[in-house]
Design a protein around this motif. Structure first.
Motif, PDB file in Angstrom:
ATOM      1  N   LEU A  65      -1.665 -30.628  84.795  1.00  0.00           N
ATOM      2  CA  LEU A  65      -1.617 -29.544  83.597  1.00  0.00           C
ATOM      3  C   LEU A  65      -1.543 -30.281  82.432  1.00  0.00           C
ATOM      4  CD1 LEU A  65      -2.107 -26.893  83.624  1.00  0.00           C
ATOM      5  CD2 LEU A  65       0.544 -27.122  84.409  1.00  0.00           C
ATOM      6  N   LEU A  66      -0.035 -31.049  82.789  1.00  0.00           N
ATOM      7  CA  LEU A  66       0.024 -31.525  81.485  1.00  0.00           C
ATOM      8  C   LEU A  66      -0.611 -32.604  80.471  1.00  0.00           C
ATOM      9  CD1 LEU A  66       2.961 -31.990  79.786  1.00  0.00           C
ATOM     10  CD2 LEU A  66       3.198 -33.735  81.131  1.00  0.00           C
ATOM     11  N   TRP A  67      -1.180 -32.841  81.367  1.00  0.00           N
ATOM     12  CA  TRP A  67      -2.110 -34.160  80.641  1.00  0.00           C
ATOM     13  C   TRP A  67      -3.710 -32.975  79.710  1.00  0.00           C
ATOM     14  CZ3 TRP A  67       1.531 -37.128  82.693  1.00  0.00           C
ATOM     15  CH2 TRP A  67       1.139 -38.277  81.495  1.00  0.00           C
ATOM     16  N   ALA A  68      -3.794 -32.091  81.189  1.00  0.00           N
ATOM     17  CA  ALA A  68      -4.964 -30.968  80.592  1.00  0.00           C
ATOM     18  C   ALA A  68      -4.553 -30.435  79.283  1.00  0.00           C
ATOM     19  CB  ALA A  68      -5.247 -30.659  81.591  1.00  0.00           C
ATOM     20  N   LEU A  69      -3.318 -30.011  78.756  1.00  0.00           N
ATOM     21  CA  LEU A  69      -2.963 -29.214  77.859  1.00  0.00           C
ATOM     22  C   LEU A  69      -3.501 -29.908  76.091  1.00  0.00           C
ATOM     23  CD1 LEU A  69       1.004 -28.432  78.451  1.00  0.00           C
ATOM     24  CD2 LEU A  69      -1.074 -26.872  78.691  1.00  0.00           C
ATOM     25  N   PRO A  70      -3.932 -30.863  75.680  1.00  0.00           N
ATOM     26  CA  PRO A  70      -3.959 -30.787  74.460  1.00  0.00           C
ATOM     27  C   PRO A  70      -5.489 -30.197  74.523  1.00  0.00           C
ATOM     28  CG  PRO A  70      -3.235 -33.209  75.578  1.00  0.00           C
ATOM     29  CD  PRO A  70      -3.298 -32.285  76.583  1.00  0.00           C
ATOM     30  N   GLY A  71      -4.564 -29.850  72.944  1.00  0.00           N
ATOM     31  CA  GLY A  71      -6.699 -28.871  72.384  1.00  0.00           C
ATOM     32  C   GLY A  71      -6.185 -27.530  72.160  1.00  0.00           C
ATOM     33  N   THR A  72      -5.280 -26.769  73.355  1.00  0.00           N
ATOM     34  CA  THR A  72      -4.999 -25.684  74.128  1.00  0.00           C
ATOM     35  C   THR A  72      -3.948 -24.745  73.056  1.00  0.00           C
ATOM     36  OG1 THR A  72      -4.445 -26.574  76.073  1.00  0.00           O
ATOM     37  CG2 THR A  72      -3.384 -23.902  75.690  1.00  0.00           C
ATOM     38  N   ARG A  73      -4.761 -23.305  72.387  1.00  0.00           N
ATOM     39  CA  ARG A  73      -4.118 -22.612  71.387  1.00  0.00           C
ATOM     40  C   ARG A  73      -3.949 -21.863  72.258  1.00  0.00           C
ATOM     41  NH1 ARG A  73      -6.369 -23.417  65.613  1.00  0.00           N
ATOM     42  NH2 ARG A  73      -6.680 -25.403  65.356  1.00  0.00           N
ATOM     43  N   PHE A  74      -2.682 -21.026  71.836  1.00  0.00           N
ATOM     44  CA  PHE A  74      -2.548 -19.226  72.595  1.00  0.00           C
ATOM     45  C   PHE A  74      -2.076 -18.459  70.951  1.00  0.00           C
ATOM     46  CE2 PHE A  74       1.079 -17.171  73.773  1.00  0.00           C
ATOM     47  CZ  PHE A  74       0.467 -15.885  74.680  1.00  0.00           C
ATOM     48  N   GLU A  75      -2.508 -17.823  71.289  1.00  0.00           N
ATOM     49  CA  GLU A  75      -2.155 -16.558  70.331  1.00  0.00           C
ATOM     50  C   GLU A  75      -1.400 -15.580  70.712  1.00  0.00           C
ATOM     51  OE1 GLU A  75      -4.715 -16.236  67.319  1.00  0.00           O
ATOM     52  OE2 GLU A  75      -5.359 -18.889  66.767  1.00  0.00           O
ATOM     53  N   MET A  76      -0.408 -14.611  70.332  1.00  0.00           N
ATOM     54  CA  MET A  76      -0.765 -13.338  70.384  1.00  0.00           C
ATOM     55  C   MET A  76       0.494 -12.996  69.085  1.00  0.00           C
ATOM     56  SD  MET A  76       3.189 -12.296  72.799  1.00  0.00           S
ATOM     57  CE  MET A  76       4.212 -12.696  71.742  1.00  0.00           C
ATOM     58  N   GLU A  77      -0.489 -11.009  69.194  1.00  0.00           N
ATOM     59  CA  GLU A  77      -0.043 -10.512  68.189  1.00  0.00           C
ATOM     60  C   GLU A  77       0.491  -9.816  68.727  1.00  0.00           C
ATOM     61  OE1 GLU A  77      -2.282  -9.789  65.146  1.00  0.00           O
ATOM     62  OE2 GLU A  77      -3.225 -11.673  65.244  1.00  0.00           O
ATOM     63  N   GLN A  78       1.955  -8.905  68.550  1.00  0.00           N
ATOM     64  CA  GLN A  78       2.238  -6.857  68.303  1.00  0.00           C
ATOM     65  C   GLN A  78       2.850  -6.940  68.119  1.00  0.00           C
ATOM     66  OE1 GLN A  78       4.639  -7.348  71.463  1.00  0.00           O
ATOM     67  NE2 GLN A  78       5.143  -4.867  72.101  1.00  0.00           N
ATOM     68  N   GLY A  79       2.364  -5.624  66.463  1.00  0.00           N
ATOM     69  CA  GLY A  79       2.865  -4.588  65.635  1.00  0.00           C
ATOM     70  C   GLY A  79       2.414  -5.650  64.931  1.00  0.00           C
ATOM     71  N   ARG A  80       3.568  -5.870  63.449  1.00  0.00           N
ATOM     72  CA  ARG A  80       3.609  -7.022  62.787  1.00  0.00           C
ATOM     73  C   ARG A  80       3.510  -8.402  62.968  1.00  0.00           C
ATOM     74  NH1 ARG A  80       7.152  -4.016  58.256  1.00  0.00           N
ATOM     75  NH2 ARG A  80       6.257  -5.387  57.153  1.00  0.00           N
ATOM     76  N   THR A  81       4.115  -8.605  64.367  1.00  0.00           N
ATOM     77  CA  THR A  81       4.555  -9.703  65.050  1.00  0.00           C
ATOM     78  C   THR A  81       3.583 -10.765  65.121  1.00  0.00           C
ATOM     79  OG1 THR A  81       7.177  -8.634  64.938  1.00  0.00           O
ATOM     80  CG2 THR A  81       7.016 -11.235  66.052  1.00  0.00           C
ATOM     81  N   ALA A  82       3.732 -11.693  65.260  1.00  0.00           N
ATOM     82  CA  ALA A  82       2.675 -12.700  65.581  1.00  0.00           C
ATOM     83  C   ALA A  82       3.437 -14.090  65.968  1.00  0.00           C
ATOM     84  CB  ALA A  82       1.430 -13.105  64.125  1.00  0.00           C
ATOM     85  N   LEU A  83       2.562 -15.022  66.666  1.00  0.00           N
ATOM     86  CA  LEU A  83       2.989 -16.043  67.502  1.00  0.00           C
ATOM     87  C   LEU A  83       1.806 -17.053  67.882  1.00  0.00           C
ATOM     88  CD1 LEU A  83       5.261 -18.006  68.546  1.00  0.00           C
ATOM     89  CD2 LEU A  83       4.873 -16.654  70.671  1.00  0.00           C
ATOM     90  N   ARG A  84       1.963 -17.991  67.449  1.00  0.00           N
ATOM     91  CA  ARG A  84       0.653 -19.188  68.056  1.00  0.00           C
ATOM     92  C   ARG A  84       0.946 -20.016  68.382  1.00  0.00           C
ATOM     93  NH1 ARG A  84      -0.958 -17.059  62.630  1.00  0.00           N
ATOM     94  NH2 ARG A  84      -2.453 -14.825  63.055  1.00  0.00           N
ATOM     95  N   ILE A  85       0.588 -20.831  69.026  1.00  0.00           N
ATOM     96  CA  ILE A  85       0.986 -22.380  69.891  1.00  0.00           C
ATOM     97  C   ILE A  85      -0.321 -23.197  70.258  1.00  0.00           C
ATOM     98  CG2 ILE A  85       2.442 -23.259  71.556  1.00  0.00           C
ATOM     99  CD1 ILE A  85       4.275 -20.845  72.235  1.00  0.00           C
ATOM    100  N   SER A  86       0.483 -24.306  69.341  1.00  0.00           N
ATOM    101  CA  SER A  86      -1.312 -25.151  69.615  1.00  0.00           C
ATOM    102  C   SER A  86      -0.413 -26.533  69.682  1.00  0.00           C
ATOM    103  CB  SER A  86      -1.669 -25.592  67.960  1.00  0.00           C
ATOM    104  OG  SER A  86      -0.706 -26.070  67.428  1.00  0.00           O
ATOM    105  N   VAL A  87      -0.802 -26.853  70.772  1.00  0.00           N
ATOM    106  CA  VAL A  87      -0.727 -29.110  71.635  1.00  0.00           C
ATOM    107  C   VAL A  87      -1.532 -29.516  70.854  1.00  0.00           C
ATOM    108  CG1 VAL A  87      -0.269 -29.381  73.796  1.00  0.00           C
ATOM    109  CG2 VAL A  87      -0.106 -26.942  73.470  1.00  0.00           C
ATOM    110  N   ARG A  88      -1.090 -30.389  70.567  1.00  0.00           N
ATOM    111  CA  ARG A  88      -2.115 -31.871  70.396  1.00  0.00           C
ATOM    112  C   ARG A  88      -1.795 -32.910  70.421  1.00  0.00           C
ATOM    113  NH1 ARG A  88      -1.409 -31.700  64.006  1.00  0.00           N
ATOM    114  NH2 ARG A  88      -0.311 -29.949  63.607  1.00  0.00           N
TER     115      ARG A  88
END
Length: 88
Positions: A65-88
């Motif tokens: 699972l750890l080796w498969a993570l590169p290239g993964t993006r996670f985005e979440m928005e709730q109201g005026r708050t936004a979070l983006r996580i990208s793994v390279r």
């Protein structure tokens, strides 16, 4: 193996937050915790009546699972708050 995790966010007040986390130095710093994790894992196996012989298979799955993570993006928005996580 992932090299860099980038966390970007927008707070509700409009300020931006950007955080870069290098994975390898973080793993090196946290590696002494493995000495505590091994006995804790064995105790958890005994408490749940799981065979400790399954631990290598679980670790192998976590490694894949750890080796498969590169290239993964996670985005979440709730109201005026936004979070983006990208793994390279």
């Amino acid at each position: 193996m992932p090299q860099l995790v980038t966390v970007r966010g927008h707070r509700s007040d409009g300020r931006r937050l950007r955080l870069y986390v290098p994975v390898l130095p973080l793993l090196l710093v946290l590696s002494p915790l493995l000495l505590l994790a091994v006995p804790a894992g064995l105790i958890a196996c005994l408490a749940t009546r799981m065979s400790p012989a399954l631990v290598p298979a679980v670790l192998r799955g976590a490694g894949r699972l750890l080796w498969a993570l590169p290239g993964t993006r996670f985005e979440m928005e709730q109201g005026r708050t936004a979070l983006r996580i990208s793994v390279r």
